[in-house]
Write a protein that holds these residues in place. Structure first.
Motif, PDB file in Angstrom:
ATOM      1  N   VAL A 131     -14.753  -8.083  25.357  1.00 44.38           N
ATOM      2  CA  VAL A 131     -16.117  -8.455  24.941  1.00 44.38           C
ATOM      3  C   VAL A 131     -16.914  -7.202  24.597  1.00 44.38           C
ATOM      4  O   VAL A 131     -17.592  -7.136  23.569  1.00 44.38           O
ATOM      5  CB  VAL A 131     -16.825  -9.286  26.036  1.00 44.38           C
ATOM      6  CG1 VAL A 131     -18.281  -9.539  25.686  1.00 44.38           C
ATOM      7  CG2 VAL A 131     -16.092 -10.590  26.269  1.00 44.38           C
ATOM      8  N   LEU A 132     -16.815  -6.191  25.458  1.00 42.11           N
ATOM      9  CA  LEU A 132     -17.536  -4.943  25.217  1.00 42.11           C
ATOM     10  C   LEU A 132     -17.024  -4.244  23.959  1.00 42.11           C
ATOM     11  O   LEU A 132     -17.816  -3.789  23.125  1.00 42.11           O
ATOM     12  CB  LEU A 132     -17.409  -4.022  26.427  1.00 42.11           C
ATOM     13  CG  LEU A 132     -18.117  -2.682  26.330  1.00 42.11           C
ATOM     14  CD1 LEU A 132     -19.622  -2.863  26.127  1.00 42.11           C
ATOM     15  CD2 LEU A 132     -17.846  -1.848  27.571  1.00 42.11           C
ATOM     16  N   LEU A 133     -15.721  -4.180  23.793  1.00 40.88           N
ATOM     17  CA  LEU A 133     -15.154  -3.500  22.622  1.00 40.88           C
ATOM     18  C   LEU A 133     -15.468  -4.236  21.322  1.00 40.88           C
ATOM     19  O   LEU A 133     -15.677  -3.591  20.287  1.00 40.88           O
ATOM     20  CB  LEU A 133     -13.658  -3.299  22.790  1.00 40.88           C
ATOM     21  CG  LEU A 133     -13.248  -2.311  23.887  1.00 40.88           C
ATOM     22  CD1 LEU A 133     -11.735  -2.239  24.005  1.00 40.88           C
ATOM     23  CD2 LEU A 133     -13.850  -0.935  23.648  1.00 40.88           C
ATOM     24  N   ASP A 134     -15.505  -5.558  21.369  1.00 41.72           N
ATOM     25  CA  ASP A 134     -15.890  -6.323  20.167  1.00 41.72           C
ATOM     26  C   ASP A 134     -17.324  -5.998  19.763  1.00 41.72           C
ATOM     27  O   ASP A 134     -17.623  -5.832  18.579  1.00 41.72           O
ATOM     28  CB  ASP A 134     -15.740  -7.824  20.404  1.00 41.72           C
ATOM     29  CG  ASP A 134     -14.296  -8.287  20.423  1.00 41.72           C
ATOM     30  OD1 ASP A 134     -13.394  -7.507  20.035  1.00 41.72           O
ATOM     31  OD2 ASP A 134     -14.061  -9.440  20.851  1.00 41.72           O
ATOM     32  N   ALA A 135     -18.220  -5.909  20.749  1.00 41.25           N
ATOM     33  CA  ALA A 135     -19.619  -5.558  20.459  1.00 41.25           C
ATOM     34  C   ALA A 135     -19.716  -4.116  19.975  1.00 41.25           C
ATOM     35  O   ALA A 135     -20.431  -3.820  19.004  1.00 41.25           O
ATOM     36  CB  ALA A 135     -20.482  -5.782  21.697  1.00 41.25           C
ATOM     37  N   TYR A 136     -18.999  -3.218  20.615  1.00 43.22           N
ATOM     38  CA  TYR A 136     -18.984  -1.799  20.244  1.00 43.22           C
ATOM     39  C   TYR A 136     -18.529  -1.628  18.791  1.00 43.22           C
ATOM     40  O   TYR A 136     -19.064  -0.794  18.062  1.00 43.22           O
ATOM     41  CB  TYR A 136     -18.069  -1.044  21.211  1.00 43.22           C
ATOM     42  CG  TYR A 136     -17.838   0.395  20.889  1.00 43.22           C
ATOM     43  CD1 TYR A 136     -18.814   1.362  21.144  1.00 43.22           C
ATOM     44  CD2 TYR A 136     -16.627   0.827  20.352  1.00 43.22           C
ATOM     45  CE1 TYR A 136     -18.590   2.703  20.857  1.00 43.22           C
ATOM     46  CE2 TYR A 136     -16.399   2.162  20.071  1.00 43.22           C
ATOM     47  CZ  TYR A 136     -17.379   3.089  20.325  1.00 43.22           C
ATOM     48  OH  TYR A 136     -17.160   4.412  20.038  1.00 43.22           O
ATOM     49  N   ALA A 137     -17.582  -2.445  18.369  1.00 45.32           N
ATOM     50  CA  ALA A 137     -17.063  -2.357  17.000  1.00 45.32           C
ATOM     51  C   ALA A 137     -18.127  -2.671  15.953  1.00 45.32           C
ATOM     52  O   ALA A 137     -17.992  -2.272  14.795  1.00 45.32           O
ATOM     53  CB  ALA A 137     -15.869  -3.300  16.833  1.00 45.32           C
ATOM     54  N   LEU A 138     -19.186  -3.354  16.347  1.00 44.83           N
ATOM     55  CA  LEU A 138     -20.259  -3.698  15.407  1.00 44.83           C
ATOM     56  C   LEU A 138     -21.239  -2.548  15.169  1.00 44.83           C
ATOM     57  O   LEU A 138     -22.055  -2.611  14.248  1.00 44.83           O
ATOM     58  CB  LEU A 138     -21.035  -4.909  15.932  1.00 44.83           C
ATOM     59  CG  LEU A 138     -20.226  -6.193  16.110  1.00 44.83           C
ATOM     60  CD1 LEU A 138     -21.100  -7.271  16.743  1.00 44.83           C
ATOM     61  CD2 LEU A 138     -19.643  -6.669  14.789  1.00 44.83           C
ATOM     62  N   LEU A 139     -21.159  -1.519  15.996  1.00 44.72           N
ATOM     63  CA  LEU A 139     -22.102  -0.401  15.867  1.00 44.72           C
ATOM     64  C   LEU A 139     -21.761   0.474  14.665  1.00 44.72           C
ATOM     65  O   LEU A 139     -20.609   0.563  14.245  1.00 44.72           O
ATOM     66  CB  LEU A 139     -22.079   0.451  17.138  1.00 44.72           C
ATOM     67  CG  LEU A 139     -22.489  -0.236  18.427  1.00 44.72           C
ATOM     68  CD1 LEU A 139     -22.374   0.738  19.595  1.00 44.72           C
ATOM     69  CD2 LEU A 139     -23.897  -0.804  18.334  1.00 44.72           C
ATOM     70  N   ASP A 140     -22.786   1.139  14.156  1.00 44.57           N
ATOM     71  CA  ASP A 140     -22.592   2.126  13.094  1.00 44.57           C
ATOM     72  C   ASP A 140     -21.825   3.315  13.664  1.00 44.57           C
ATOM     73  O   ASP A 140     -21.830   3.560  14.876  1.00 44.57           O
ATOM     74  CB  ASP A 140     -23.944   2.619  12.567  1.00 44.57           C
ATOM     75  CG  ASP A 140     -24.708   1.545  11.816  1.00 44.57           C
ATOM     76  OD1 ASP A 140     -24.089   0.588  11.334  1.00 44.57           O
ATOM     77  OD2 ASP A 140     -25.949   1.675  11.709  1.00 44.57           O
ATOM     78  N   ASP A 141     -21.186   4.080  12.793  1.00 44.03           N
ATOM     79  CA  ASP A 141     -20.372   5.217  13.225  1.00 44.03           C
ATOM     80  C   ASP A 141     -21.151   6.203  14.096  1.00 44.03           C
ATOM     81  O   ASP A 141     -20.616   6.718  15.069  1.00 44.03           O
ATOM     82  CB  ASP A 141     -19.787   5.942  12.014  1.00 44.03           C
ATOM     83  CG  ASP A 141     -18.699   5.134  11.327  1.00 44.03           C
ATOM     84  OD1 ASP A 141     -18.179   4.175  11.945  1.00 44.03           O
ATOM     85  OD2 ASP A 141     -18.377   5.446  10.168  1.00 44.03           O
ATOM     86  N   GLU A 142     -22.390   6.455  13.741  1.00 45.50           N
ATOM     87  CA  GLU A 142     -23.204   7.409  14.507  1.00 45.50           C
ATOM     88  C   GLU A 142     -23.377   6.945  15.957  1.00 45.50           C
ATOM     89  O   GLU A 142     -23.237   7.729  16.893  1.00 45.50           O
ATOM     90  CB  GLU A 142     -24.575   7.577  13.845  1.00 45.50           C
ATOM     91  CG  GLU A 142     -25.454   8.603  14.511  1.00 45.50           C
ATOM     92  CD  GLU A 142     -26.766   8.771  13.766  1.00 45.50           C
ATOM     93  OE1 GLU A 142     -27.806   8.809  14.452  1.00 45.50           O
ATOM     94  OE2 GLU A 142     -26.749   8.870  12.528  1.00 45.50           O
ATOM     95  N   ASP A 143     -23.652   5.673  16.145  1.00 42.38           N
ATOM     96  CA  ASP A 143     -23.810   5.141  17.495  1.00 42.38           C
ATOM     97  C   ASP A 143     -22.465   5.076  18.218  1.00 42.38           C
ATOM     98  O   ASP A 143     -22.391   5.336  19.426  1.00 42.38           O
ATOM     99  CB  ASP A 143     -24.481   3.766  17.468  1.00 42.38           C
ATOM    100  CG  ASP A 143     -25.935   3.857  17.054  1.00 42.38           C
ATOM    101  OD1 ASP A 143     -26.611   4.838  17.442  1.00 42.38           O
ATOM    102  OD2 ASP A 143     -26.401   2.961  16.338  1.00 42.38           O
ATOM    103  N   LYS A 144     -21.410   4.754  17.503  1.00 37.38           N
ATOM    104  CA  LYS A 144     -20.082   4.754  18.113  1.00 37.38           C
ATOM    105  C   LYS A 144     -19.757   6.144  18.660  1.00 37.38           C
ATOM    106  O   LYS A 144     -19.218   6.269  19.758  1.00 37.38           O
ATOM    107  CB  LYS A 144     -19.017   4.330  17.103  1.00 37.38           C
ATOM    108  CG  LYS A 144     -18.994   2.859  16.831  1.00 37.38           C
ATOM    109  CD  LYS A 144     -17.897   2.555  15.820  1.00 37.38           C
ATOM    110  CE  LYS A 144     -17.940   1.108  15.411  1.00 37.38           C
ATOM    111  NZ  LYS A 144     -17.023   0.807  14.308  1.00 37.38           N
ATOM    112  N   GLU A 145     -20.062   7.165  17.870  1.00 41.70           N
ATOM    113  CA  GLU A 145     -19.805   8.537  18.317  1.00 41.70           C
ATOM    114  C   GLU A 145     -20.580   8.854  19.592  1.00 41.70           C
ATOM    115  O   GLU A 145     -20.057   9.505  20.493  1.00 41.70           O
ATOM    116  CB  GLU A 145     -20.172   9.530  17.216  1.00 41.70           C
ATOM    117  CG  GLU A 145     -19.200   9.551  16.062  1.00 41.70           C
ATOM    118  CD  GLU A 145     -19.613  10.514  14.969  1.00 41.70           C
ATOM    119  OE1 GLU A 145     -20.315  11.509  15.268  1.00 41.70           O
ATOM    120  OE2 GLU A 145     -19.236  10.269  13.809  1.00 41.70           O
TER     121      GLU A 145
END
Length: 87
Positions: free
Chosen positions: A60-74
């Protein structure tokens, strides 16, 4: 960038896991979401989950994380990796 409906659905799915956060912090997240800022609310919610080590199913967390822009993912990558390494 993910569509707002998808981001909003992820926020709604993650939000119940954060009931243990202080009321003011939760209210601030909900206020942003209700004001039409689902992306920022999701991003901040993920940050709160990671920083407070809130128990959330990894998928669930990784699915939500995948929706973030690259800058926020970093920005959150180190915390995501640390969490993924924890049994």
């Amino acid at each position: 960038m993910a569509p707002d409906w998808q981001v909003a659905a992820a926020y709604r799915q993650l939000r119940p896991y954060c009931d243990s956060l202080p009321d003011g912090q939760v209210q601030s997240l909900d206020d942003g979401f209700n004001a039409g800022e689902p992306y920022y609310s999701l991003s901040w919610l993920i940050a709160d989950i990671l920083e407070n080590n809130i128990a959330v199913p990894q998928d669930v967390l990784l699915d939500a994380y995948a929706l973030l822009d690259d800058e926020d993912k970093e920005e959150y990558a180190g915390l995501i990796e640390k969490r993924s390494d924890t049994p």
